[in-house]
Design a protein around this motif. Structure first.
Motif, PDB file in Angstrom:
ATOM      1  N   HIS A  79       8.346  61.002  41.545  1.00  0.00           N
ATOM      2  CA  HIS A  79       8.001  59.780  42.279  1.00  0.00           C
ATOM      3  C   HIS A  79       7.280  60.224  43.543  1.00  0.00           C
ATOM      4  CE1 HIS A  79      10.989  57.180  40.063  1.00  0.00           C
ATOM      5  NE2 HIS A  79      11.466  58.381  39.796  1.00  0.00           N
ATOM      6  N   GLN A  82       8.183  59.012  47.042  1.00  0.00           N
ATOM      7  CA  GLN A  82       9.437  59.458  47.676  1.00  0.00           C
ATOM      8  C   GLN A  82       9.293  60.810  48.378  1.00  0.00           C
ATOM      9  OE1 GLN A  82      12.423  59.165  44.548  1.00  0.00           O
ATOM     10  NE2 GLN A  82      11.785  57.084  44.031  1.00  0.00           N
ATOM     11  N   LEU A  97      18.898  54.342  45.998  1.00  0.00           N
ATOM     12  CA  LEU A  97      17.698  53.506  45.833  1.00  0.00           C
ATOM     13  C   LEU A  97      17.616  52.467  46.953  1.00  0.00           C
ATOM     14  CD1 LEU A  97      17.663  52.775  41.974  1.00  0.00           C
ATOM     15  CD2 LEU A  97      15.956  54.079  43.236  1.00  0.00           C
ATOM     16  N   PHE A 205      13.170  50.793  35.462  1.00  0.00           N
ATOM     17  CA  PHE A 205      14.287  50.933  34.511  1.00  0.00           C
ATOM     18  C   PHE A 205      14.844  49.541  34.244  1.00  0.00           C
ATOM     19  CE2 PHE A 205      18.261  52.091  37.400  1.00  0.00           C
ATOM     20  CZ  PHE A 205      17.835  51.242  38.412  1.00  0.00           C
ATOM     21  N   SER A 296      17.734  66.787  40.425  1.00  0.00           N
ATOM     22  CA  SER A 296      18.106  65.409  40.720  1.00  0.00           C
ATOM     23  C   SER A 296      19.492  65.094  40.159  1.00  0.00           C
ATOM     24  CB  SER A 296      17.056  64.476  40.112  1.00  0.00           C
ATOM     25  OG  SER A 296      17.475  63.145  40.184  1.00  0.00           O
ATOM     26  N   GLY A 325      14.482  61.978  44.219  1.00  0.00           N
ATOM     27  CA  GLY A 325      15.888  62.091  43.825  1.00  0.00           C
ATOM     28  C   GLY A 325      16.201  63.553  43.598  1.00  0.00           C
TER      29      GLY A 325
END
Ligand code: GUN
Ligand code: ZN
Length: 441
Positions: A79, A82, A97, A205, A296, A325
């Motif tokens: 990601h 991030q 999150l 998701f 992660s 993450g």
């Protein structure tokens, strides 16, 4: 005018067969003083340095000395938005999150910020030896434009997609089924297949999508089956329970995707830890890929993915950082973490297997193994060059090595960006220590 040939010299380590199928020594060719001839950005010839120099006296030469040349690393789940919140303390998935990720992703409504982070991220990837990535973006189309534009500037093969969410996310980060479809489609039509760009259809998701949104994205994928689809699956046990509450009519987590046309070849499912036997069978039988995100999975406390079991079952497995993450940008660090998790799940993964997962394995998961993650002739000259003695601690261990695998393993376990001397992207040399391209073309 034809571009001049480029000869790249060093130790060449070519893992040409799957080391989960073939003995490590049978799956690789190690040329101690080797050379790769690059023509038009692709690998044209591999052999002994002396032979290739004699055969191509006019080629420009880059000599990496003792450096070990491998395919550039391929990170099959990350990601990029991030980047600036990597290593944020103290939370598990859903709290992480809400506390860190969503507020940061909100900032990408500002295209300047998206450009700044996209460029920072790709420079970080290159300095860590990663030449290709499959990245989630944010809900904002500008976040997709930013990463593809930054990749195009660098000539990198990047896969990315607009992250779709129409529930269980804060105001400003939600779309709806129709706008997810429309905006994804517009980005796909602009970017997919432009230069080296690949568009990935990207529902974040199941908890952050309604069934209607998953259906819409399934329809988009049916219209563009050559695109990949990336999402998350069964990362944490409380997430699996939440999905069961949100989708009471579905038989399991995977069914929330499957029922909406999101389970087929090209599907890339991040984490995939807490699977039932039926889910495992269906993932394999439908030709989807499982993406192992070891740093992660330990950092957020998700669980242990059993790589050896997945491979033995016939799953397609990629390896990934899951930045942010995941706690590292480095695929070396990611391989070390995969090794340690392998030890905890009962299998010591061989260095050849780790390197293969970080290159060909990820490329196969992305359906790009004909182009990246390989030294096969005709594939892109995306290369990483490793110094196997990058720190005193690694150097003293490596000095005892009797095989190439013993020599490379300390760098896998203890190496970081200091071990990455250079990368080549389509042959073009990026000096990772100086952070700059070595010559203009
Ligand atoms: N599940 C849904 N979104 C995310 C994310 O951004 N990171 C991780 N690790 N898991 C997720
Ligand atoms: Zn992820």
């Amino acid at each position: 005018m034809t571009a001049i040939d480029h000869l790249i010299l060093g130790q060449v380590l070519d893992i040409h067969a799957n080391p989960f199928d073939v003995e490590p020594d049978g799956c690789a060719r190690h040329i101690r003083r080797g050379a790769i001839l690059v023509r038009d950005g692709a690998i044209h010839e591999i052999g002994e340095a002396e032979d290739l120099r004699a055969a191509h006296p006019d080629a420009r030469v880059t000599d990496h000395g003792e450096g070990v040349i491998l395919p550039g690393f391929v990170d099959s789940h990350a990601h990029y938005p991030q980047t600036a919140i990597i290593a944020s303390w103290g939370k598990r998935l859903i709290d992480w999150l809400n506390s860190y990720t969503f507020p940061e992703e909100m900032r990408f409504r500002d295209a300047d910020y998206a450009n700044e982070i996209a460029n920072r991220y790709l420079n970080l990837l290159l300095t860590h030896g990663t030449t290709s990535v499959a990245s989630f973006c944010t809900i904002h189309p500008a976040s997709v434009t930013a990463i593809f534009a930054a990749a195009e500037q660098r000539g990198m093969a990047v896969t990315a997609g607009r992250t779709c969410m129409d529930r269980n996310a804060p105001d400003g980060l939600r779309d709806d089924a129709q706008s997810a479809y429309d905006e994804s489609k517009a980005l796909l039509e602009t970017w997919h297949g432009r230069g080296r760009a690949t568009y990935a259809i990207t529902p974040r998701f199941s908890p952050t999508s309604t069934p209607e949104q998953l259906e819409a994205l399934g329809a988009l994928w049916a219209e563009h089956p050559d695109c990949p689809m990336q999402t998350h699956l069964s990362e944490q046990t409380d997430e699996v329970e939440w999905v069961a509450e949100l989708y009471p009519s579905k038989k399991d987590y995977l069914d929330t995707y499957e029922a909406h046309g999101l389970l087929k070849p090209g599907g890339m499912f991040g984490h995939a830890i807490w699977l039932t036997d039926s889910e495992r069978d269906r993932l394999r039988d439908h030709g989807a890929a499982l993406i192992h995100c070891p740093t992660s999975n330990t950092f957020i406390g998700s669980g242990l993915f059993d790589t050896a079991r997945a491979v033995a079952e016939g799953q397609t497995v990629g390896l990934a950082t899951d930045t942010g993450g995941g706690s590292s940008f480095s695929m070396l660090h990611t391989m070390a973490s995969a090794y340690e998790i392998g030890q905890l799940t009962g299998t010591a993964l061989h260095p050849a297997q780790l390197l293969w997962l970080a290159t060909t394995g990820s490329a196969r998961a992305m359906r790009q193994a004909d182009r990246i993650g390989t030294l096969a002739l005709g594939s892109a000259a995306d290369l990483v060059v490793l110094d196997l003695a990058s720190t005193p601690a690694i150097a003293q261990r490596q000095a005892r090595a009797e095989t190439i695998w013993e020599a490379v393993f300390p760098t896998i376990m203890m190496g970081d960006d200091r071990a990455v001397v250079a990368v080549h992207v389509g042959g073009r040399l990026f000096d990772t220590h100086k952070g700059e391209w070595a010559f203009p073309d």
